[in-house]
Design a protein around this motif. Structure first.
Motif, PDB file in Angstrom:
ATOM      1  N   VAL A   1       0.849  -1.198   0.000  1.00  0.00           N
ATOM      2  CA  VAL A   1       0.000   0.000   0.000  1.00  0.00           C
ATOM      3  C   VAL A   1       0.885   1.248   0.000  1.00  0.00           C
ATOM      4  N   ASN A   2       1.839   1.287   0.926  1.00  0.00           N
ATOM      5  CA  ASN A   2       2.708   2.464   1.022  1.00  0.00           C
ATOM      6  C   ASN A   2       3.512   2.691  -0.249  1.00  0.00           C
ATOM      7  N   ALA A   3       4.033   1.604  -0.823  1.00  0.00           N
ATOM      8  CA  ALA A   3       4.819   1.738  -2.055  1.00  0.00           C
ATOM      9  C   ALA A   3       3.955   2.268  -3.198  1.00  0.00           C
ATOM     10  N   GLU A   4       2.745   1.737  -3.342  1.00  0.00           N
ATOM     11  CA  GLU A   4       1.882   2.196  -4.431  1.00  0.00           C
ATOM     12  C   GLU A   4       1.425   3.633  -4.209  1.00  0.00           C
ATOM     13  N   LEU A   5       1.114   3.987  -2.964  1.00  0.00           N
ATOM     14  CA  LEU A   5       0.704   5.372  -2.679  1.00  0.00           C
ATOM     15  C   LEU A   5       1.848   6.349  -2.957  1.00  0.00           C
ATOM     16  N   ARG A   6       3.069   5.973  -2.558  1.00  0.00           N
ATOM     17  CA  ARG A   6       4.233   6.839  -2.853  1.00  0.00           C
ATOM     18  C   ARG A   6       4.416   7.008  -4.352  1.00  0.00           C
ATOM     19  N   ALA A   7       4.270   5.921  -5.095  1.00  0.00           N
ATOM     20  CA  ALA A   7       4.421   5.983  -6.555  1.00  0.00           C
ATOM     21  C   ALA A   7       3.336   6.855  -7.176  1.00  0.00           C
ATOM     22  N   MET A   8       2.105   6.725  -6.702  1.00  0.00           N
ATOM     23  CA  MET A   8       1.011   7.551  -7.224  1.00  0.00           C
ATOM     24  C   MET A   8       1.250   9.021  -6.921  1.00  0.00           C
ATOM     25  N   ALA A   9       1.672   9.304  -5.694  1.00  0.00           N
ATOM     26  CA  ALA A   9       1.914  10.697  -5.300  1.00  0.00           C
ATOM     27  C   ALA A   9       3.061  11.281  -6.122  1.00  0.00           C
ATOM     28  N   ALA A  10       4.122  10.513  -6.322  1.00  0.00           N
ATOM     29  CA  ALA A  10       5.250  10.998  -7.120  1.00  0.00           C
ATOM     30  C   ALA A  10       4.831  11.245  -8.561  1.00  0.00           C
ATOM     31  N   LYS A  11       4.063  10.333  -9.104  1.00  0.00           N
ATOM     32  CA  LYS A  11       3.579  10.485 -10.482  1.00  0.00           C
ATOM     33  C   LYS A  11       2.716  11.726 -10.592  1.00  0.00           C
ATOM     34  N   GLY A  12       1.835  11.934  -9.625  1.00  0.00           N
ATOM     35  CA  GLY A  12       0.969  13.111  -9.637  1.00  0.00           C
ATOM     36  C   GLY A  12       1.738  14.397  -9.504  1.00  0.00           C
ATOM     37  N   HIS A  13       2.753  14.417  -8.634  1.00  0.00           N
ATOM     38  CA  HIS A  13       3.555  15.609  -8.451  1.00  0.00           C
ATOM     39  C   HIS A  13       4.405  15.911  -9.678  1.00  0.00           C
ATOM     40  N   GLU A  14       4.898  14.862 -10.352  1.00  0.00           N
ATOM     41  CA  GLU A  14       5.666  15.054 -11.585  1.00  0.00           C
ATOM     42  C   GLU A  14       4.772  15.684 -12.654  1.00  0.00           C
ATOM     43  N   GLY A  15       3.542  15.171 -12.753  1.00  0.00           N
ATOM     44  CA  GLY A  15       2.608  15.691 -13.751  1.00  0.00           C
ATOM     45  C   GLY A  15       2.226  17.131 -13.496  1.00  0.00           C
ATOM     46  N   SER A  16       2.132  17.528 -12.239  1.00  0.00           N
ATOM     47  CA  SER A  16       1.730  18.907 -11.910  1.00  0.00           C
ATOM     48  C   SER A  16       2.889  19.875 -12.036  1.00  0.00           C
ATOM     49  N   ALA A  17       4.130  19.362 -12.030  1.00  0.00           N
ATOM     50  CA  ALA A  17       5.308  20.234 -12.128  1.00  0.00           C
ATOM     51  C   ALA A  17       5.568  20.648 -13.565  1.00  0.00           C
ATOM     52  N   ARG A  18       4.959  19.995 -14.521  1.00  0.00           N
ATOM     53  CA  ARG A  18       5.212  20.283 -15.936  1.00  0.00           C
ATOM     54  C   ARG A  18       4.473  21.490 -16.404  1.00  0.00           C
TER      55      ARG A  18
END
Length: 141
Positions: A124-141
């Protein structure tokens, strides 16, 4: 042509046309029993008792109420916010009502628990971290 499978003589008899039933009634049930048994002897696979449908691989009919399951099902809506935020960053569309957010978080954790009861928290923690990182990468563009 494949013949229909019957569980018992009565099922077979009830499936016959009324005229055929009348003839067999006149000849007593002995004839019907003999015909049914002859059919079973000719096609032994028809005589096999039907089995209940097998559970699909991975299907869970019931789970034990373990400490982990209590933990997951006991999540209060305000505890779910960090999970829901990560799920949204990962692309999930979740209504903003508290009960919808709670349901999404519990569903997410419970699915991980059912998939791997030993490592579900880490997963759960690994997938949530990956989702959050993916979301933050997308918003930084």
């Amino acid at each position: 042509m494949q013949s229909k499978k019957y569980l018992c003589l009565n099922d077979w008899f009830a499936a016959l046309p009324e005229g055929r039933q009348a003839v067999l009634r006149a000849d007593k049930w002995m004839l019907a029993e003999a015909a049914f048994e002859a059919g079973r002897a000719i096609a032994p696979e028809n005589a096999a008792a039907p089995q209940p449908p097998a559970a699909q691989p991975g299907a869970v009919l019931s789970i034990e109420l373990t400490d982990d399951v209590r933990f997951i099902l006991g999540f209060i809506c305000f505890q779910c916010m960090h999970i829901v935020q990560a799920l949204r960053l990962g692309g999930r569309d979740i209504n903003t009502k508290a009960e919808d957010e709670q349901a999404a978080a519990i569903h997410f954790m419970l699915n991980h628990y059912l998939a791997d009861r030993e490592n579900w928290r880490e997963n759960v923690n690994a997938e949530l971290r990956a989702m959050a990182a993916k979301g933050h990468e997308g918003s930084a563009r």
